[in-house]
Design a protein around this motif. Structure first.
Motif, mmCIF file in Angstrom:
data_model
loop_
_atom_site.group_PDB
_atom_site.id
_atom_site.type_symbol
_atom_site.label_atom_id
_atom_site.label_comp_id
_atom_site.label_asym_id
_atom_site.label_seq_id
_atom_site.Cartn_x
_atom_site.Cartn_y
_atom_site.Cartn_z
ATOM 1 N N ALA A 1 -47.800 -4.965 -74.713
ATOM 2 C CA ALA A 1 -49.178 -4.705 -75.174
ATOM 3 C C ALA A 1 -50.175 -5.563 -74.393
ATOM 4 O O ALA A 1 -51.355 -5.232 -74.311
ATOM 5 N N SER A 2 -49.696 -6.643 -73.793
ATOM 6 C CA SER A 2 -50.566 -7.537 -73.019
ATOM 7 C C SER A 2 -50.694 -7.095 -71.557
ATOM 8 O O SER A 2 -51.502 -7.651 -70.817
ATOM 9 N N GLY A 3 -49.839 -6.146 -71.131
ATOM 10 C CA GLY A 3 -49.932 -5.638 -69.759
ATOM 11 C C GLY A 3 -48.743 -5.978 -68.872
ATOM 12 O O GLY A 3 -48.747 -5.712 -67.669
ATOM 13 N N ILE A 4 -47.685 -6.554 -69.461
ATOM 14 C CA ILE A 4 -46.482 -6.886 -68.677
ATOM 15 C C ILE A 4 -45.710 -5.599 -68.349
ATOM 16 O O ILE A 4 -45.577 -4.711 -69.189
ATOM 17 N N GLU A 5 -45.195 -5.543 -67.093
ATOM 18 C CA GLU A 5 -44.454 -4.341 -66.675
ATOM 19 C C GLU A 5 -42.979 -4.628 -66.398
ATOM 20 O O GLU A 5 -42.161 -3.714 -66.349
ATOM 21 N N LYS A 6 -42.656 -5.887 -66.132
ATOM 22 C CA LYS A 6 -41.263 -6.210 -65.816
ATOM 23 C C LYS A 6 -40.816 -7.387 -66.670
ATOM 24 O O LYS A 6 -41.440 -8.454 -66.635
ATOM 25 N N VAL A 7 -39.771 -7.176 -67.472
ATOM 26 C CA VAL A 7 -39.253 -8.229 -68.355
ATOM 27 C C VAL A 7 -37.964 -8.778 -67.754
ATOM 28 O O VAL A 7 -37.060 -8.015 -67.422
ATOM 29 N N ILE A 8 -37.907 -10.083 -67.593
ATOM 30 C CA ILE A 8 -36.713 -10.724 -67.017
ATOM 31 C C ILE A 8 -36.089 -11.602 -68.102
ATOM 32 O O ILE A 8 -36.682 -12.611 -68.508
ATOM 33 N N PHE A 9 -34.910 -11.202 -68.562
ATOM 34 C CA PHE A 9 -34.213 -12.024 -69.558
ATOM 35 C C PHE A 9 -33.319 -13.013 -68.830
ATOM 36 O O PHE A 9 -32.558 -12.625 -67.938
ATOM 37 N N VAL A 10 -33.397 -14.272 -69.225
ATOM 38 C CA VAL A 10 -32.426 -15.260 -68.732
ATOM 39 C C VAL A 10 -31.410 -15.401 -69.861
ATOM 40 O O VAL A 10 -31.717 -15.959 -70.916
ATOM 41 N N THR A 11 -30.234 -14.839 -69.654
ATOM 42 C CA THR A 11 -29.245 -14.782 -70.731
ATOM 43 C C THR A 11 -28.098 -15.752 -70.469
ATOM 44 O O THR A 11 -28.005 -16.355 -69.405
#
Ligand code: UTP
Length: 299
Positions: free
Chosen positions: A58-68
């Motif tokens: 909703a804030s405008g982020i297009e790529k989510v990177i999870f550090v798992t």
């Protein structure tokens, strides 16, 4: 070009990437988190992490990177497609549930990097360095859920970043006796909700520099990585993000924003219960009934 600020002279680059460090062990919530990631605990009907990912989008982020890390497969599976489930819901004509399920994997592009050992938040963020490159980026802690009635929490920080082209971290005023649980900002100046940060102190046991605690939202310029690389492990062997940011703000301007909204620390048992009650009360389907149930409780 200004090296490492993610900002070429004129307008700052847009923040499109967000790092979600989710490799911690969640010891405050044991035994629930022995095999279930704390980020997957449900608030009413959605795992906590989904609220935070939705805030980022909703804030405008297009790529989510999870550090798992180990034992976090449930997070990957949650944001992946589940063909069997989709087929079953289609066969049963459960269209609205099918939409709910498909929405999760279609929200944005998801990337995963692994932190082999939980060596601290700063160490986890360093794992995303290659994917971030020379771009500004957001960091969201998956157990800090922020409810707002207007602008999403991360967007509030991004607005400041887009105006100033410098790192911005979210702050919350906490009671003086609680500052020892947080990283605390040392402001050079404060103007309403905005301050310029001249230092950060991790969990001060005495003389906190302010009552403004660092919470789980950050917009950082890529210059921070060089400072994180140099952080030495603390007594617990962890590379602390606060230590890296403290060194970084001495070299590059950094701002703090007292965000507007309500934050819940769902990695803490009491914080999780408070969030469950308030999200339950806000729920359109069952909020009223839940409220009357709460009023009826005698204890
Ligand atoms: P926390 O300290 O809140 O999480 O770290 P934790 O270590 O999982 O929880 P407790 O204190 O043992 O209960 C803040 C965030 O940083 C991530 C965590 O997953 C959490 O989202 N983190 C922490 C990592 O990704 N790697 C780490 O080595 C440490």
């Amino acid at each position: 070009m200004t090296v490492g600020t993610g900002h070429k002279g004129g307008r700052p680059k847009k923040v499109k990437k967000a790092v979600f460090p989710v490799a911690g062990l969640g010891t405050r919530f044991l035994p629930a988190t022995k095999s279930l990631p704390k980020e997957m605990l449900p608030l009413v009907d959605k795992p906590v992490i989904q609220y935070v990912v939705e805030e980022a989008i909703a804030s405008g982020i297009e790529k989510v990177i999870f550090v798992t890390g180990r034992g976090k497969d449930a997070i990957e599976n949650h944001f992946d497609r589940s063909i069997e489930l989709e087929t079953l819901l289609e066969k049963r004509n459960q269209g609205s549930l099918l939409e709910v399920v498909q929405h999760i994997s279609n929200m944005c592009e998801f990337w995963y990097v692994r932190q082999k050992e939980p060596l601290g938040l700063g160490h986890a963020i360093l794992k995303a360095r290659d994917i971030i490159g020379d771009d500004p980026f957001a960091v969201l802690l998956g157990d800090d859920v922020i409810h707002t009635d207007g602008t999403p929490g991360l967007r509030q920080l991004m607005d400041v970043y887009e105006e100033r082209g410098k790192s911005v971290i979210a702050l919350e005023e906490v009671p003086a006796e609680s500052t020892s649980k947080y990283g605390v900002a040392d402001p050079e100046w404060r103007d309403g909700p905005l301050c310029k940060i001249k230092g950060l102190v991790e969990k001060p046991t005495a003389n906190p520099p302010s009552n403004m605690a660092v919470i789980g939202r950050y917009v950082l310029t890529p210059g921070v990585f060089d400072f994180l690389e140099k952080v030495r492990p603390d007594a617990k062997g962890e590379i602390q993000l606060t230590t890296g940011l403290n060194a970084f703000c001495a070299k590059e301007e950094m701002f703090g924003l007292l965000f507007t909204g309500r934050r819940y620390d769902t990695g803490d048992k009491l914080g999780f219960l408070k969030a469950t009650v308030e999200y339950g009360l806000r729920n359109g389907e069952m909020g009223r009934e839940f409220a009357s149930f709460l009023r009826s409780i005698k204890y």
